[in-house]
Design a protein around this motif. Structure first.
Motif, PDB file in Angstrom:
ATOM      1  N   GLN A 144      -8.021  -1.204  -3.776  1.00  0.00           N
ATOM      2  CA  GLN A 144      -6.990  -0.274  -4.228  1.00  0.00           C
ATOM      3  C   GLN A 144      -7.114   0.009  -5.731  1.00  0.00           C
ATOM      4  O   GLN A 144      -7.469   1.107  -6.131  1.00  0.00           O
ATOM      5  CB  GLN A 144      -5.606  -0.811  -3.855  1.00  0.00           C
ATOM      6  CG  GLN A 144      -5.447  -0.875  -2.351  1.00  0.00           C
ATOM      7  CD  GLN A 144      -4.039  -1.224  -1.877  1.00  0.00           C
ATOM      8  OE1 GLN A 144      -3.723  -1.059  -0.723  1.00  0.00           O
ATOM      9  NE2 GLN A 144      -3.192  -1.711  -2.751  1.00  0.00           N
ATOM     10  N   THR A 162       0.830  -1.203   0.000  1.00  0.00           N
ATOM     11  CA  THR A 162       0.000   0.000   0.000  1.00  0.00           C
ATOM     12  C   THR A 162       0.864   1.252   0.000  1.00  0.00           C
ATOM     13  O   THR A 162       0.548   2.244  -0.671  1.00  0.00           O
ATOM     14  CB  THR A 162      -0.943  -0.005   1.215  1.00  0.00           C
ATOM     15  OG1 THR A 162      -1.794  -1.159   1.128  1.00  0.00           O
ATOM     16  CG2 THR A 162      -1.800   1.236   1.241  1.00  0.00           C
ATOM     17  N   LEU A 192      -5.498   5.821   1.541  1.00  0.00           N
ATOM     18  CA  LEU A 192      -4.427   4.851   1.803  1.00  0.00           C
ATOM     19  C   LEU A 192      -3.577   5.268   2.998  1.00  0.00           C
ATOM     20  O   LEU A 192      -3.182   4.433   3.813  1.00  0.00           O
ATOM     21  CB  LEU A 192      -3.548   4.698   0.559  1.00  0.00           C
ATOM     22  CG  LEU A 192      -4.208   4.005  -0.632  1.00  0.00           C
ATOM     23  CD1 LEU A 192      -3.323   4.117  -1.861  1.00  0.00           C
ATOM     24  CD2 LEU A 192      -4.486   2.544  -0.314  1.00  0.00           C
ATOM     25  N   VAL A 201     -10.186  -0.054   2.279  1.00  0.00           N
ATOM     26  CA  VAL A 201      -8.801  -0.281   2.691  1.00  0.00           C
ATOM     27  C   VAL A 201      -8.762  -1.043   4.019  1.00  0.00           C
ATOM     28  O   VAL A 201      -7.884  -1.892   4.230  1.00  0.00           O
ATOM     29  CB  VAL A 201      -8.031   1.049   2.804  1.00  0.00           C
ATOM     30  CG1 VAL A 201      -6.616   0.823   3.343  1.00  0.00           C
ATOM     31  CG2 VAL A 201      -7.948   1.732   1.434  1.00  0.00           C
ATOM     32  N   THR A 213      -3.277   2.658   6.157  1.00  0.00           N
ATOM     33  CA  THR A 213      -2.057   1.853   6.247  1.00  0.00           C
ATOM     34  C   THR A 213      -1.705   1.392   7.668  1.00  0.00           C
ATOM     35  O   THR A 213      -1.283   0.239   7.848  1.00  0.00           O
ATOM     36  CB  THR A 213      -0.870   2.621   5.624  1.00  0.00           C
ATOM     37  OG1 THR A 213      -1.133   2.811   4.221  1.00  0.00           O
ATOM     38  CG2 THR A 213       0.431   1.857   5.790  1.00  0.00           C
ATOM     39  N   TRP A 216      -7.880  -7.234  -1.874  1.00  0.00           N
ATOM     40  CA  TRP A 216      -6.796  -6.258  -1.958  1.00  0.00           C
ATOM     41  C   TRP A 216      -6.943  -5.376  -3.190  1.00  0.00           C
ATOM     42  O   TRP A 216      -6.930  -4.153  -3.130  1.00  0.00           O
ATOM     43  CB  TRP A 216      -5.465  -7.010  -1.968  1.00  0.00           C
ATOM     44  CG  TRP A 216      -4.260  -6.135  -1.968  1.00  0.00           C
ATOM     45  CD1 TRP A 216      -4.194  -4.790  -1.753  1.00  0.00           C
ATOM     46  CD2 TRP A 216      -2.914  -6.563  -2.177  1.00  0.00           C
ATOM     47  NE1 TRP A 216      -2.888  -4.347  -1.828  1.00  0.00           N
ATOM     48  CE2 TRP A 216      -2.095  -5.427  -2.086  1.00  0.00           C
ATOM     49  CE3 TRP A 216      -2.333  -7.798  -2.434  1.00  0.00           C
ATOM     50  CZ2 TRP A 216      -0.708  -5.481  -2.249  1.00  0.00           C
ATOM     51  CZ3 TRP A 216      -0.963  -7.861  -2.590  1.00  0.00           C
ATOM     52  CH2 TRP A 216      -0.165  -6.712  -2.496  1.00  0.00           C
TER      53      TRP A 216
END
Length: 526
Positions: free
Chosen positions: A271, A171, A297, A433, A301, A267
């Motif tokens: 994204q 990421t 993001l 996310v 994260t 995933w």
């Protein structure tokens, strides 16, 4: 690299081990981050690259071809996992992912050097495809090496936490790729970026790769592998032991169909597909999409590390399966809300909010013809701005005719959001996310714990890269195709059709994982 290295590490205090593993994580993560950056700038610039390396007469086909080339890099990753995984189990973790780093770096740099389609014709997409395949092969060997390396340095009760730092690099690589692209776009004029500035992010990667190479070069081999090698317990044929042994192959299949497959599609939905959906389906300004994605993001994260840490406490399975279940249930409502957030029918046009211009330019291939662009800008009272270009091909006799009718204009739309809508979309992407962090944060530790030291690199790399490279990597192209087909067929919710792919794959994975996976975290010392 000897058994002495293992004994020295084992005799360290916890404080000394923590210092050692932080240096290991830094070296591994930096290289992995750069490789993901290299891999992602192609996806981040897919809309631009479609106009550079493919014929310009069919923008939709060009974009789909770009996504297919992007996917090719993912599809080839399992072959890289086999090739480099074998080397990693025979020669060692350290030297193998030094090689993968260099292959990735030079391939990325060279993509930025390839002349466009207008200069060298079909050789342009062919060369890009070859370099993408090399990138995929290199990445196929990189992740397994980094995850195995960190896990073999980790204390058993903190393995999920330590390996989750590796998980952040994917990421973070996408985030940094977006930042570099945004800085380049803001530094150059739109014309310069379109002409040559898009190459800069590719060129920059070679500098980062050089720094990472020298850091990795000074690393020592993992203590567990060093011990196994000094005792002569490494495998002479990792491929045969991994996939020819029925007992071990059963765990390879379980890792793929019970975890990695679902993790891969979740995933890439959170994204890449989210980014593609905002740009191509919702027609939001590409620079605003970059800002929006980068913000979501950055906010999400830290949760990779949180769920990695939590998996040490309550088990890997519970977190990964919950992430898959929630994603399956939430995707369609989330994307429906995303699409409807820009509801033009409910907005009011501002006073004098409509501006129209007409621009004519000479056709590039037909000297006697023109391309006429009808440009319309509509500003709404809430601050939303829509720019629409309709390009019509005109000959000396008027509009070009096709089958007795005027040729259809090529229409492009770009929407600039107001602040309220932008933050709403940031929130909706951020939720996705979080799903990603739940399934991806614990999976490195989960995969490492499934296999013994002698064949770990090979055995864990293959299911991971099939799950992510094949099932995940195909998602942008498959989902875009489903959306396009749904729109052509006149489905009322055509914009949600692409979600059936990740929902279906994740659902199958969830069922298999719930039935066959164990929730207990295993010991990797063997």
């Amino acid at each position: 690299m000897s058994e002495q290295h293992h004994d020295v590490y084992e005799n360290m205090t916890d404080k000394q081990k923590n210092r050692t593993i932080w240096s290991v994580i830094t070296a591994s993560s930096l290289g992995t981050l750069i490789e993901w950056y290299d891999f992602y700038i192609f996806g981040s610039l897919a809309v631009v690259l479609a106009t550079k390396f493919f014929p310009a007469d069919n923008p939709t086909a060009a974009f789909l071809s770009t996504l297919a080339t992007f996917a090719a890099g993912f599809v080839v990753r399992p072959f890289g996992a086999l090739f480099f995984g074998r080397l990693g189990d025979i020669i060692g973790r350290k030297y193998t992912f030094l090689v993968t780093l260099l292959i990735m770096g030079f391939s990325t740099f060279l993509i930025g050097c390839i002349p466009g389609y207008e200069t060298i014709g079909f050789m342009a997409p062919v060369l890009v495809l070859i370099l993408r395949l090399l990138q995929g092969l290199a990445l196929g060997g990189e992740y397994g090496g980094a995850a195995t390396y960190v896990a073999e340095y980790s204390q058993p009760h903190r393995r999920g936490y330590w390996t989750s730092w590796i998980q952040t690099t994917a990421t973070a690589g996408l985030f940094i790729s977006l930042i570099v692209i945004l800085i380049t776009k803001n530094t150059l004029s739109a014309e310069d970026f379109d002409s040559w500035g898009w190459r800069v992010p590719f060129w920059i990667s070679i500098l980062m790769v050089g720094v990472s190479y020298f850091i990795r070069k000074n690393m020592k081999e993992s203590p567990l592998f060093a011990k196994a090698k000094s005792e002569g317990k490494t495998s002479k044929n990792p491929l045969k032991e991994s996939f020819g042994n029925k007992f071990n192959f059963k765990f390879v299949l379980l890792a793929l169909f019970g975890a990695a497959m679902g993790q891969g599609v979740i995933w890439y939905t959170g994204q890449f597909y989210a980014m593609s959906f905002l740009q191509k389906v919702m027609n939001i300004n590409s620079m605003q999409v970059d800002y929006l994605m980068a913000t979501a993001l950055l906010m999400g994260t830290p949760f990779f590390v949180f769920f990695g840490w939590l998996s040490d406490k309550i088990g890997r399975k519970a977190i990964m399966m919950t992430g898959m279940l929630v994603a399956i249930l939430a995707y369609r409502p989330i994307y429906d809300a995303m699409y409807k957030s820009v509801n033009i029918e409910a907005k009011t046009v501002a006073s004098e909010g409509i501006k129209e211009t007409r621009i004519a330019a000479i056709h590039k291939t037909i000297a006697t013809d023109s391309l006429v662009t009808f440009h319309k800008e509509t500003t709404y009272t809430d601050g939303t701005l829509i720019k629409k270009d309709s390009i019509v091909h005109w000959s000396a006799a008027g509009p070009v005719m096709k089958d007795g009718k005027a040729e259809e204009p090529k229409v492009s739309t770009s929407i600039t959001l107001n602040d309220d809508t932008r933050w709403y979309l940031v929130f909706l992407v951020f939720i996705q996310v979080i799903f990603v962090t739940m399934v991806y944060g614990p999976i490195a530790a989960f995969l490492v714990e499934m296999f013994p030291v002698r064949i770990r690199y090979t055995s864990m790399s293959l299911p991971y890269h099939i799950g992510n490279g094949v099932f995940g990597g195909l998602l942008p192209a498959v989902a875009t195709y489903l959306v396009t087909s749904g729109k052509d067929a006149g489905h009322a919710t055509w914009y949600l059709e692409g979600l059936w792919y990740p929902i279906g794959v994740a659902a199958v994975c969830l069922v298999i994982g719930l039935i066959y996976l164990k929730n207990k975290n295993n010991n990797i010392h063997d």
